[in-house]
Write a protein that holds these residues in place. Sequence first.
Motif, PDB file in Angstrom:
ATOM      1  N   VAL A  40      39.390  43.034  25.105  1.00 14.00           N
ATOM      2  CA  VAL A  40      38.503  44.032  25.706  1.00 14.00           C
ATOM      3  C   VAL A  40      38.714  44.096  27.213  1.00 14.00           C
ATOM      4  O   VAL A  40      38.791  45.186  27.806  1.00 14.00           O
ATOM      5  CB  VAL A  40      37.033  43.705  25.377  1.00 14.00           C
ATOM      6  CG1 VAL A  40      36.091  44.620  26.169  1.00 14.00           C
ATOM      7  CG2 VAL A  40      36.773  43.845  23.882  1.00 14.00           C
ATOM      8  N   THR A  41      38.844  42.934  27.856  1.00 12.66           N
ATOM      9  CA  THR A  41      39.053  42.889  29.306  1.00 12.66           C
ATOM     10  C   THR A  41      40.357  43.552  29.702  1.00 12.66           C
ATOM     11  O   THR A  41      40.420  44.318  30.674  1.00 12.66           O
ATOM     12  CB  THR A  41      39.041  41.434  29.801  1.00 12.66           C
ATOM     13  OG1 THR A  41      37.775  40.839  29.501  1.00 12.66           O
ATOM     14  CG2 THR A  41      39.282  41.365  31.306  1.00 12.66           C
ATOM     15  N   LEU A  42      41.414  43.281  28.947  1.00 12.21           N
ATOM     16  CA  LEU A  42      42.717  43.882  29.248  1.00 12.21           C
ATOM     17  C   LEU A  42      42.673  45.398  29.086  1.00 12.21           C
ATOM     18  O   LEU A  42      43.249  46.134  29.901  1.00 12.21           O
ATOM     19  CB  LEU A  42      43.789  43.280  28.336  1.00 12.21           C
ATOM     20  CG  LEU A  42      44.151  41.820  28.627  1.00 12.21           C
ATOM     21  CD1 LEU A  42      45.004  41.245  27.495  1.00 12.21           C
ATOM     22  CD2 LEU A  42      44.884  41.687  29.957  1.00 12.21           C
ATOM     23  N   ALA A  43      42.004  45.854  28.053  1.00 19.14           N
ATOM     24  CA  ALA A  43      41.867  47.300  27.865  1.00 19.14           C
ATOM     25  C   ALA A  43      41.118  47.925  29.041  1.00 19.14           C
ATOM     26  O   ALA A  43      41.464  49.020  29.513  1.00 19.14           O
ATOM     27  CB  ALA A  43      41.142  47.594  26.553  1.00 19.14           C
ATOM     28  N   GLY A  44      40.114  47.213  29.547  1.00 17.38           N
ATOM     29  CA  GLY A  44      39.373  47.704  30.701  1.00 17.38           C
ATOM     30  C   GLY A  44      40.222  47.778  31.957  1.00 17.38           C
ATOM     31  O   GLY A  44      40.102  48.727  32.747  1.00 17.38           O
ATOM     32  N   LEU A  45      41.102  46.808  32.138  1.00 14.56           N
ATOM     33  CA  LEU A  45      41.990  46.825  33.300  1.00 14.56           C
ATOM     34  C   LEU A  45      42.961  47.994  33.231  1.00 14.56           C
ATOM     35  O   LEU A  45      43.239  48.654  34.242  1.00 14.56           O
ATOM     36  CB  LEU A  45      42.754  45.502  33.387  1.00 14.56           C
ATOM     37  CG  LEU A  45      41.945  44.281  33.819  1.00 14.56           C
ATOM     38  CD1 LEU A  45      42.785  43.014  33.689  1.00 14.56           C
ATOM     39  CD2 LEU A  45      41.458  44.439  35.263  1.00 14.56           C
ATOM     40  N   ALA A  46      43.498  48.243  32.045  1.00 11.86           N
ATOM     41  CA  ALA A  46      44.414  49.379  31.880  1.00 11.86           C
ATOM     42  C   ALA A  46      43.694  50.685  32.195  1.00 11.86           C
ATOM     43  O   ALA A  46      44.245  51.563  32.880  1.00 11.86           O
ATOM     44  CB  ALA A  46      44.973  49.397  30.458  1.00 11.86           C
ATOM     45  N   ALA A  47      42.463  50.812  31.719  1.00 13.17           N
ATOM     46  CA  ALA A  47      41.698  52.032  31.986  1.00 13.17           C
ATOM     47  C   ALA A  47      41.391  52.178  33.469  1.00 13.17           C
ATOM     48  O   ALA A  47      41.424  53.292  34.016  1.00 13.17           O
ATOM     49  CB  ALA A  47      40.407  52.012  31.165  1.00 13.17           C
ATOM     50  N   ALA A  48      41.103  51.061  34.126  1.00 14.22           N
ATOM     51  CA  ALA A  48      40.743  51.119  35.550  1.00 14.22           C
ATOM     52  C   ALA A  48      41.897  51.597  36.406  1.00 14.22           C
ATOM     53  O   ALA A  48      41.689  52.229  37.451  1.00 14.22           O
ATOM     54  CB  ALA A  48      40.267  49.744  36.017  1.00 14.22           C
TER      55      ALA A  48
END
Length: 295
Positions: free
Chosen positions: A146-154
Amino acid sequence: MPHHVPHHEDRAERTAGAVLAARIAEQTARLADLATAVRADEPDAVHQMRITCRRLRSTLRVFRRLLPDDRGAAAELAWLGGALGRARDCEVLGERLLAHARELPADAGRDQVVADLVEWEREQLRLARPEVLAAVDGPRFAGLLVTLAGLAAAATGPQPPGRARRPAGPELARAVRREHRRTARRVEAVDRAGPGDDTDLALHEARKAAKRARYTGETAGPAADRFTRRMKALQEVLGRHQDAVVACHALRDLSDGGFGYGVLYGRQLAAADRAREEFPAIWRKARRRPHGLGG
């Protein structure tokens, strides 16, 4: 199946954040796919998952200025890689030592040495397996995805970090050259190291730098293909050296003092020597400054 960024896309015309987001998303999807393979105990799954952890961790470190605070993700990737590491290291070491043991002459105690190593590898893998399963089945792994997906989105969101908005070409080129310089400093440290363990440690640090530079080249895409190949060659020769050094340390603990173990130890020393001899020629090619990166 792993997800890939299409090769026909011109990364130089995209923003740095877009390229970085695609890289993180690709490797995160691969991480999730490999967790399924690890649970099923598929061949090479632990190895590939550990490599994916390293690729992601390198990406977060090298491109940290293009992302929000990612220290938590990097730390969790280090934890996951460590949880996978024991099983993978035992597997690699066992395969290496068994291959060499099977080449021993029969009168050197070959059969007994092989039997000892088979039992040792089986026991080590049995002990390591629960840690691997606990890691991929636990809440930390789910949270990491979930954290990695958030970084990609950011990196491509409404308010990405300033550098993420810049054209990809110059940012990727800057990162490649920075990692090349970092690798060169690690290689220079080898010449300053003392004999024995100091040199082994310096070569190990140079290998890690070459690996990180290689992964940076992969993120930069086709424009950095030559650089990536040179860093891979450097990483591989230093990896052969490190494998031999680790095997020597293991044999000191495993040996019963017999002739067969002595022969195995000598072969590991010889393998380390060969890698050190090959290293300068490979570095002469790899030390050339990367060009044609669009930045």
